[in-house]
Design a protein around this motif. Structure first.
Motif, PDB file in Angstrom:
ATOM      1  N   ASP A 153       1.270  -0.932  -0.288  1.00  0.00           N
ATOM      2  CA  ASP A 153      -0.051   0.074   0.033  1.00  0.00           C
ATOM      3  C   ASP A 153       0.914   1.512  -0.045  1.00  0.00           C
ATOM      4  O   ASP A 153       2.290   1.213   0.117  1.00  0.00           O
ATOM      5  CB  ASP A 153      -0.871   0.044   1.246  1.00  0.00           C
ATOM      6  CG  ASP A 153       0.186  -0.314   2.106  1.00  0.00           C
ATOM      7  OD1 ASP A 153       0.849   0.005   2.641  1.00  0.00           O
ATOM      8  OD2 ASP A 153      -0.656  -0.612   3.486  1.00  0.00           O
ATOM      9  N   GLU A 154       0.175   1.932   0.457  1.00  0.00           N
ATOM     10  CA  GLU A 154       1.117   3.775   0.111  1.00  0.00           C
ATOM     11  C   GLU A 154       1.583   3.494   0.940  1.00  0.00           C
ATOM     12  O   GLU A 154       3.377   4.378   1.085  1.00  0.00           O
ATOM     13  CB  GLU A 154      -0.485   4.927  -0.185  1.00  0.00           C
ATOM     14  CG  GLU A 154      -0.890   5.325  -0.698  1.00  0.00           C
ATOM     15  CD  GLU A 154      -1.852   6.071  -0.591  1.00  0.00           C
ATOM     16  OE1 GLU A 154      -1.708   6.671  -0.311  1.00  0.00           O
ATOM     17  OE2 GLU A 154      -2.324   6.357  -2.120  1.00  0.00           O
ATOM     18  N   LYS A 155       1.540   3.046   2.249  1.00  0.00           N
ATOM     19  CA  LYS A 155       2.205   3.242   3.626  1.00  0.00           C
ATOM     20  C   LYS A 155       3.481   3.223   3.401  1.00  0.00           C
ATOM     21  O   LYS A 155       4.382   2.439   3.568  1.00  0.00           O
ATOM     22  CB  LYS A 155       1.990   2.692   4.306  1.00  0.00           C
ATOM     23  CG  LYS A 155       2.785   3.334   6.031  1.00  0.00           C
ATOM     24  CD  LYS A 155       1.950   2.229   7.529  1.00  0.00           C
ATOM     25  CE  LYS A 155       2.600   2.723   8.617  1.00  0.00           C
ATOM     26  NZ  LYS A 155       1.490   2.104   9.802  1.00  0.00           N
ATOM     27  N   ASP A 156       3.805   1.916   2.400  1.00  0.00           N
ATOM     28  CA  ASP A 156       4.582   0.419   2.531  1.00  0.00           C
ATOM     29  C   ASP A 156       5.526   0.465   1.241  1.00  0.00           C
ATOM     30  O   ASP A 156       6.493   0.609   1.222  1.00  0.00           O
ATOM     31  CB  ASP A 156       4.501  -0.855   1.826  1.00  0.00           C
ATOM     32  CG  ASP A 156       3.347  -1.763   3.316  1.00  0.00           C
ATOM     33  OD1 ASP A 156       3.860  -1.773   4.042  1.00  0.00           O
ATOM     34  OD2 ASP A 156       1.823  -2.465   2.093  1.00  0.00           O
TER      35      ASP A 156
ATOM     36  N   ALA B 166       6.367   3.826   0.600  1.00  0.00           N
ATOM     37  CA  ALA B 166       6.832   5.197   1.368  1.00  0.00           C
ATOM     38  C   ALA B 166       7.919   4.217   2.218  1.00  0.00           C
ATOM     39  O   ALA B 166       9.222   5.045   2.156  1.00  0.00           O
ATOM     40  CB  ALA B 166       6.235   5.661   1.863  1.00  0.00           C
ATOM     41  N   GLN B 167       7.606   3.043   3.053  1.00  0.00           N
ATOM     42  CA  GLN B 167       9.219   2.789   3.212  1.00  0.00           C
ATOM     43  C   GLN B 167       9.671   2.333   2.501  1.00  0.00           C
ATOM     44  O   GLN B 167      11.278   2.497   3.228  1.00  0.00           O
ATOM     45  CB  GLN B 167       8.245   2.141   4.475  1.00  0.00           C
ATOM     46  CG  GLN B 167       8.696   1.423   5.615  1.00  0.00           C
ATOM     47  CD  GLN B 167       8.841   0.816   6.589  1.00  0.00           C
ATOM     48  OE1 GLN B 167       7.674   0.643   7.277  1.00  0.00           O
ATOM     49  NE2 GLN B 167       9.682  -0.281   6.843  1.00  0.00           N
TER      50      GLN B 167
ATOM     51  N   SER C 166      11.937   4.979   1.203  1.00  0.00           N
ATOM     52  CA  SER C 166      12.611   5.241   2.449  1.00  0.00           C
ATOM     53  C   SER C 166      14.353   4.738   3.207  1.00  0.00           C
ATOM     54  O   SER C 166      15.036   5.082   3.168  1.00  0.00           O
ATOM     55  CB  SER C 166      12.037   5.470   3.864  1.00  0.00           C
ATOM     56  OG  SER C 166      12.934   6.555   4.520  1.00  0.00           O
TER      57      SER C 166
END
Length: 216
Positions: free
Chosen positions: A93-96, A98-99, A102
């Motif tokens: 997902d979007e959070k994954d 982004a991680q 990063s």
């Protein structure tokens, strides 16, 4: 003065470790081949929807990118096809995502701007972008391993050519508990970090040092 303090700490911790080992020696079978962190766990071939996951050999930075995806998504792929869609096939997902971006910036010093992130849909897109911008030096696991090899060689008087990623420090390299702690302290100085005593007590193979350095 610093060296004296380090040596005292090493002797104290080595003595505590030796006492613990003595108490446990009759209870369980020796598990000296097990690393401090997860290592050697069974690898499985996984096909996710239309993804083509294989055991094909991958090369750096693909290999490092596979490791990053596994680390963020808590998966265990040996290799990932270039056509694999990160959001659809790997369920990132979007959070994954982004991680993942990063972690790539941290490990490989490759910053992927937002406008470029939107264009990365498949694992192949990710590989191609990182390949284009990777300079081959920052936090490279091969470089870390090389430095750890040198430190272990200096501490144990063993040739670098005899030190491998999965070498058991005691059985293969002949190091005792004090040597393990002294090596950890030399690594602390080399990388300007601090390794907790409780982690040092669990170090069994060369890779344990490297795993801590890469995921600190």
């Amino acid at each position: 003065m610093k060296r004296t303090i380090h040596t005292a700490r090493a002797y104290a911790m080595a003595l505590a470790l030796a006492t613990t080992i003595s108490m446990m020696s009759c209870q369980t079978q020796d598990n000296s081949d097990e690393p401090a962190l997860k290592d050697g766990q069974e690898q499985t071939i996984i096909t996710a929807q239309s993804a083509d996951i294989t055991r094909a050999v991958v090369f750096f930075p693909e290999e490092e990118l596979v490791d990053i995806v596994n680390y963020v998504l808590n998966t265990d792929y040996d290799a990932i096809s270039g056509e694999t869609k990160l959001s659809w096939d790997l369920l990132a997902d979007e959070k994954d995502m982004a991680q993942i971006f990063s972690e790539i910036n941290f490990r490989l010093a490759v910053n992927i701007p937002w406008v470029e992130q939107e264009n990365i849909e498949t694992f192949g897109d990710l590989v191609n972008y990182v390949k284009k911008h990777f300079n081959g030096s920052y936090n490279n696991p091969d470089i870390i391993f090389s430095k750890v090899q040198r430190i272990i060689s200096e501490q144990s008087n063993i040739s670098i050519s005899q030190i491998y990623l999965h070498s058991n420090l005691k059985r293969d390299l002949g190091m005792d508990s004090l040597d393990v702690f002294e090596t950890a302290m030399a690594i602390e100085e080399e990388f300007a970090i601090e390794i907790p005593d409780e982690y040092i007590e669990r170090i069994k193979i060369v890779e344990d040092y490297i795993l801590y350095l890469r995921h600190r």
